[in-house]
Design a protein around this motif. Structure first.
Motif, PDB file in Angstrom:
ATOM      1  N   VAL A 377       0.841  -1.202   0.200  1.00 27.98           N
ATOM      2  CA  VAL A 377      -0.383  -0.171  -0.058  1.00 27.98           C
ATOM      3  C   VAL A 377       0.840   1.226   0.056  1.00 27.98           C
ATOM      4  N   LEU A 378       0.384   2.278  -0.799  1.00 29.14           N
ATOM      5  CA  LEU A 378       1.121   3.606  -0.578  1.00 29.14           C
ATOM      6  C   LEU A 378      -0.011   4.510  -0.008  1.00 29.14           C
ATOM      7  N   PHE A 379       0.618   5.440   0.671  1.00 25.02           N
ATOM      8  CA  PHE A 379      -0.250   6.730   1.138  1.00 25.02           C
ATOM      9  C   PHE A 379       0.051   7.755   0.936  1.00 25.02           C
ATOM     10  N   HIS A 380      -0.977   8.740   0.938  1.00 30.88           N
ATOM     11  CA  HIS A 380      -0.636  10.432   0.617  1.00 30.88           C
ATOM     12  C   HIS A 380      -1.749  10.956   1.454  1.00 30.88           C
ATOM     13  N   TRP A 381      -1.691  12.339   1.812  1.00 32.68           N
ATOM     14  CA  TRP A 381      -2.588  13.027   2.474  1.00 32.68           C
ATOM     15  C   TRP A 381      -3.050  13.900   1.832  1.00 32.68           C
ATOM     16  N   LYS A 382      -4.494  14.253   2.058  1.00 31.91           N
ATOM     17  CA  LYS A 382      -4.962  15.583   1.174  1.00 31.91           C
ATOM     18  C   LYS A 382      -5.735  16.441   2.253  1.00 31.91           C
ATOM     19  N   ARG A 383      -6.038  17.722   1.923  1.00 31.42           N
ATOM     20  CA  ARG A 383      -7.139  18.431   2.485  1.00 31.42           C
ATOM     21  C   ARG A 383      -8.533  18.259   2.275  1.00 31.42           C
ATOM     22  N   GLU A 384      -9.306  18.058   3.087  1.00 28.93           N
ATOM     23  CA  GLU A 384     -10.630  17.802   2.614  1.00 28.93           C
ATOM     24  C   GLU A 384     -11.421  19.021   1.772  1.00 28.93           C
ATOM     25  N   LYS A 385     -11.114  20.000   2.271  1.00 30.59           N
ATOM     26  CA  LYS A 385     -11.861  21.199   1.596  1.00 30.59           C
ATOM     27  C   LYS A 385     -11.352  21.470   0.244  1.00 30.59           C
ATOM     28  N   THR A 386     -10.144  21.226  -0.119  1.00 31.26           N
ATOM     29  CA  THR A 386      -9.540  21.823  -1.327  1.00 31.26           C
ATOM     30  C   THR A 386      -9.152  20.683  -2.203  1.00 31.26           C
ATOM     31  N   GLU A 387      -9.041  19.275  -1.753  1.00 32.52           N
ATOM     32  CA  GLU A 387      -8.611  18.078  -2.199  1.00 32.52           C
ATOM     33  C   GLU A 387      -6.934  18.468  -2.682  1.00 32.52           C
ATOM     34  N   GLU A 388      -6.140  19.263  -2.186  1.00 32.50           N
ATOM     35  CA  GLU A 388      -4.923  19.356  -2.312  1.00 32.50           C
ATOM     36  C   GLU A 388      -4.167  18.449  -1.523  1.00 32.50           C
ATOM     37  N   VAL A 389      -3.005  17.928  -2.352  1.00 30.24           N
ATOM     38  CA  VAL A 389      -2.221  16.906  -1.742  1.00 30.24           C
ATOM     39  C   VAL A 389      -1.174  17.601  -1.085  1.00 30.24           C
ATOM     40  N   LEU A 390      -1.256  17.204   0.249  1.00 27.74           N
ATOM     41  CA  LEU A 390      -0.240  17.792   1.101  1.00 27.74           C
ATOM     42  C   LEU A 390       1.039  17.112   1.131  1.00 27.74           C
ATOM     43  N   LYS A 391       1.035  15.589   1.339  1.00 25.86           N
ATOM     44  CA  LYS A 391       2.258  14.913   1.492  1.00 25.86           C
ATOM     45  C   LYS A 391       2.023  13.423   0.924  1.00 25.86           C
ATOM     46  N   ASN A 392       2.990  12.743   0.543  1.00 26.11           N
ATOM     47  CA  ASN A 392       3.284  11.575   0.240  1.00 26.11           C
ATOM     48  C   ASN A 392       3.806  10.594   1.582  1.00 26.11           C
ATOM     49  N   GLY A 393       3.322   9.617   2.061  1.00 28.60           N
ATOM     50  CA  GLY A 393       3.779   8.938   3.073  1.00 28.60           C
ATOM     51  C   GLY A 393       2.687   8.588   4.139  1.00 28.60           C
ATOM     52  N   SER A 394       2.913   7.583   5.108  1.00 29.90           N
ATOM     53  CA  SER A 394       1.999   7.530   6.102  1.00 29.90           C
ATOM     54  C   SER A 394       1.901   8.514   7.217  1.00 29.90           C
ATOM     55  N   VAL A 395       2.710   9.399   7.259  1.00 27.13           N
ATOM     56  CA  VAL A 395       2.936  10.266   8.650  1.00 27.13           C
ATOM     57  C   VAL A 395       2.921  11.535   7.943  1.00 27.13           C
ATOM     58  N   LEU A 396       1.988  12.589   8.621  1.00 22.76           N
ATOM     59  CA  LEU A 396       1.667  14.084   8.248  1.00 22.76           C
ATOM     60  C   LEU A 396       2.128  14.843   9.593  1.00 22.76           C
ATOM     61  N   HIS A 397       3.111  15.635   9.402  1.00 22.07           N
ATOM     62  CA  HIS A 397       3.398  16.485  10.457  1.00 22.07           C
ATOM     63  C   HIS A 397       2.834  17.971  10.142  1.00 22.07           C
ATOM     64  N   LEU A 398       2.150  18.377  11.117  1.00 20.14           N
ATOM     65  CA  LEU A 398       1.584  19.895  11.137  1.00 20.14           C
ATOM     66  C   LEU A 398       2.083  20.572  12.349  1.00 20.14           C
ATOM     67  N   THR A 399       2.843  21.903  12.077  1.00 25.74           N
ATOM     68  CA  THR A 399       3.487  22.612  13.063  1.00 25.74           C
ATOM     69  C   THR A 399       2.945  23.881  13.329  1.00 25.74           C
ATOM     70  N   GLY A 408     -10.789  19.027   8.117  1.00 26.66           N
ATOM     71  CA  GLY A 408     -10.741  17.752   7.661  1.00 26.66           C
ATOM     72  C   GLY A 408      -9.266  17.505   7.134  1.00 26.66           C
ATOM     73  N   TYR A 409      -8.752  16.122   7.179  1.00 26.86           N
ATOM     74  CA  TYR A 409      -7.679  15.786   6.665  1.00 26.86           C
ATOM     75  C   TYR A 409      -7.896  14.414   6.153  1.00 26.86           C
ATOM     76  N   LEU A 410      -7.473  14.076   4.806  1.00 26.11           N
ATOM     77  CA  LEU A 410      -7.648  12.459   4.125  1.00 26.11           C
ATOM     78  C   LEU A 410      -6.637  11.847   4.066  1.00 26.11           C
ATOM     79  N   CYS A 411      -6.605  10.535   4.677  1.00 27.26           N
ATOM     80  CA  CYS A 411      -5.488   9.705   4.448  1.00 27.26           C
ATOM     81  C   CYS A 411      -5.849   8.937   3.395  1.00 27.26           C
ATOM     82  N   VAL A 412      -5.401   8.793   2.372  1.00 31.03           N
ATOM     83  CA  VAL A 412      -5.639   7.773   1.078  1.00 31.03           C
ATOM     84  C   VAL A 412      -4.551   6.680   1.087  1.00 31.03           C
ATOM     85  N   ALA A 413      -5.195   5.666   1.108  1.00 24.53           N
ATOM     86  CA  ALA A 413      -4.395   4.102   1.000  1.00 24.53           C
ATOM     87  C   ALA A 413      -4.807   3.671  -0.322  1.00 24.53           C
TER      88      ALA A 413
END
Length: 656
Positions: A377-399, A408-413
């Motif tokens: 499986v490959l993972f990537h993260w998207k913002r729910e409102k904009t469908e913008e891809v934020l990062k590839n990978g299973s971990v998302l860091h927000l600072t 909302g944040y979407l994890c796509v597997a």
């Protein structure tokens, strides 16, 4: 192609020259050898021209007689005396016509006319002379028809079995039938191929032939194509006609069975899948599809299979497993099997940790995503409102989280090897903070006493409490997990026009508010806009130091609002007065000019001295009672903004 053998043709017909009537002459001239006949080929329906020998000397004193010969017997059919012809009663009486005083025309020949006709000429004082003409009659048969055997042909049967029947109708002479398999002619072969024929002669003299092919076929003949060919002759050459090709049903025992799955690719949940049992036997054996129980390893018959076909409209993971196809040959009793392992790929149990993140502004957050699947499986993260891809990978860091980072944040597997196979998981990030109220940037235009709906959009965590400064009907609903829309239904009254309506929101972390101003729709109001855009803000926001993160606080003053409107009225009156004064001044100057009181006659013109920047212009200065801090910046002639000390002055160009 050689000539077709002529079977069952009627006896030949002869034409002989006689010097006396046919009844008294039954043979040729004694001692003379019968001459070879002339061959005349015709098609059924043609007219036959029967000519005597041109070398014979014929005059009005000669006797000419015509005969036809059948079974060595001559029959008189026509005589010519002194140039006059006379047919004998019988089958040719109505069909013979005299030509050129000695020759005959036979109309509409039929197969029965295939005879020898004899012309006999006898002159005075000489022996009879004869000429023989043999008629050959032809008729092309109809298009051949072929009928394949309706019963199956078993390769296990050692007897010759009927393959097909060919019919050729209404031909003359009898057409010849040739059988072909896969474009190759067939010949009789002992214990392998036999051809039988039935010939029927119709009343018209035409023939119909029925040919049947018998053979012992092999498994390789299951796709063989058979057809028949009719060979026949017409005047001028040989011809042939072919039937259509037919295939026969050949039964042979199976040698193997196998399972086939469609579509032939990596499968995923939701696909339509078809499992089919196949074999190389004919007819197909009786099929049974079974699945192995993963626990007991016993074979269990699948209930929904039909004629060896199992259809899964929406395949699921539990359909995966080992399947067996069992084929039973009902003729021989032989059983054969084949196995296939079915794999329905899936992605499931997509999880995000933490599940319900509750954060403060300025903090950091780490989101971890995991999933179960039959494939990598490959993972990537998207913002729910904009469908913008934020990062590839299973971990998302927000600072350094801000209020805007909430939502909302979407994890796509997904599985790259299986197109279309993916699952998503939504996680809502909550940012704690005091209420944030969306400010209204423009007034709301209304009519007095009408019912209006005022909307206030508020976000914040914990969930804020919303109340209005006036009474009315209030409805609330959630726009998203951290945003509330509050709608107030209220009647427009003078008090609302003067003070506006305040929407106030508060939670445990603070409070905030915004004021919605109402403006009456008045079509009779005249507004003069000076150069530049003057904007009157009806809704203002202010961050209050005493309210943490409060974003909209009302500062509108109804008294100052009325003062501004009165100042506008004074400006309008002043402008009108100035225009009237200029008109009077212009009239006085024109009057003095006519009376010659002004030194700008034709003899010497003078100009009124004006500043260089205003030469050839008449400018009237009008002062406004507006205070500098109440006026917006005015723009000059070239669009530049003017200093605050000039904001109380307006210039009206009277050149035009």
């Amino acid at each position: 192609m050689g000539r077709v053998p002529r079977a069952g043709a009627p006896p030949p017909v002869f034409c002989v020259f006689f010097s006396s009537r046919a009844e008294s002459q039954v043979g040729g001239v004694p001692g003379e050898v019968e001459p070879s006949p002339e061959i005349l080929e015709l098609k059924v329906g043609d007219n036959a021209h029967l000519n005597c020998d041109s070398s014979l000397s014929i005059d009005n004193l000669s006797h000419v007689d015509w005969f036809f010969k059948y079974k060595d017997q001559r029959t008189h059919i026509f005589q010519v005396r002194q140039g006059q012809g006379q047919p004998d009663p019988g089958e040719y009486q109505q069909r013979l016509t005299l030509l050129d005083g000695v020759n005959l025309s036979l109309a509409h020949v039929t197969p029965k006319d295939e005879r020898i006709f004899i012309c006999q000429v006898k002159a005075l004082g000489s022996h009879p002379r004869e000429k023989y003409t043999q008629l050959r009659i032809y008729k092309a048969p109809k298009e051949p028809t072929i009928q394949a055997s309706t019963s199956f042909i078993s390769v296990n049967n050692k007897d010759l079995q009927e393959v097909a029947t060919c019919n050729g109708e209404d031909g003359y002479p009898i057409p010849h039938v040739t059988w072909y398999k896969n474009r190759r002619p067939l010949k009789e072969e002992k214990n392998r191929i036999r051809i039988t024929e039935v010939r029927t002669k119709e009343s018209s003299g035409l023939y119909t032939v029925k040919s049947t092919l018998w053979a012992q076929l092999d498994k390789e003949d299951k796709e063989a194509l058979f057809y028949c060919e009719l060979s026949y002759r017409l005047p001028g050459g040989d011809h042939m006609k072919e039937s259509k090709e037919v295939n026969v049903t050949v039964y042979y025992p199976m040698e193997k069975v196998w399972l086939e799955v469609m579509p032939n690719r990596l499968l995923k949940e939701g696909d339509k899948v078809e499992l089919k049992c196949l074999s190389d036997g004919s007819p197909p054996p009786h099929f049974t599809i079974r699945k192995q129980d993963p626990t007991s390893f016993n074979w269990v018959e699948v209930e929904n299979a039909n004629d060896g076909v199992l259809t899964l409209e929406q395949a699921q993971r539990h359909h995966s497993g080992l399947y067996e196809c069992l084929g039973l040959d009902l003729e021989t009793g032989r059983e054969l099997t084949d196995h296939l392992r079915l794999l329905v790929n899936y992605v499931s149990n997509v999880q995000v940790q933490p599940k319900v993140p509750l954060m403060s502004e300025g903090s950091s957050l780490k989101l971890n995503c995991s999933a179960e699947s039959t494939q990598p499986v490959l993972f990537h993260w998207k913002r729910e409102k904009t469908e913008e891809v934020l990062k590839n990978g299973s971990v998302l860091h927000l600072t350094n989280l801000t209020r805007e980072a909430g939502g909302g944040y979407l994890c796509v597997a997904s599985v790259p090897k299986v197109p279309g196979l993916k699952q998503t998981q939504l996680v809502n990030v909550t940012i704690n903070g005091s209420p944030w109220v969306m400010a209204k940037k423009a007034p709301m235009w209304v009519r007095e006493n009408e019912m209006v709906n005022l909307t206030c959009e508020v976000s914040g965590q914990p969930r804020p409490t919303i109340f209005w400064s006036v009474n009315g009907t209030v409805h609330e609903h959630e726009k998203d997990f951290q945003t509330i829309l509050s709608t107030l239904e209220v009647q427009v009254i003078p008090e609302l026009l003067e003070k506006g309506v305040v929407c106030h929101a508060s939670n445990s972390l603070g409070s905030n508010r915004t004021t919605i101003f109402l403006e009456l729709v008045n079509l009779t109001t005249l507004t003069i806009t000076t150069s530049g855009n003057t904007t009157s803000s009806q809704s203002t926001t202010n961050n209050s130091p005493s309210s943490t993160k409060a974003n909209s606080t009302s500062t509108g003053d109804p008294i100052k609002k009325r003062t501004k409107q009165e100042s506008k009225g004074v400006v309008i009156v002043a402008v009108i007065v100035c225009i009237l004064l200029l008109a009077v001044l212009g009239a006085v100057l024109y009057f003095l000019y006519k009376k010659g009181k002004l030194p700008c006659g034709r003899s010497g013109k003078q100009e009124i001295t004006l500043p260089l920047a205003r030469k050839n212009e008449i400018v009237v200065e009008v002062k406004s009672d507006k205070l500098p801090e109440e006026m917006g910046l005015l723009q000059g002639n070239n669009g530049e903004k003017r200093a605050p000390r000039d904001q109380g002055e307006k210039y009206i160009d009277l050149r035009h």
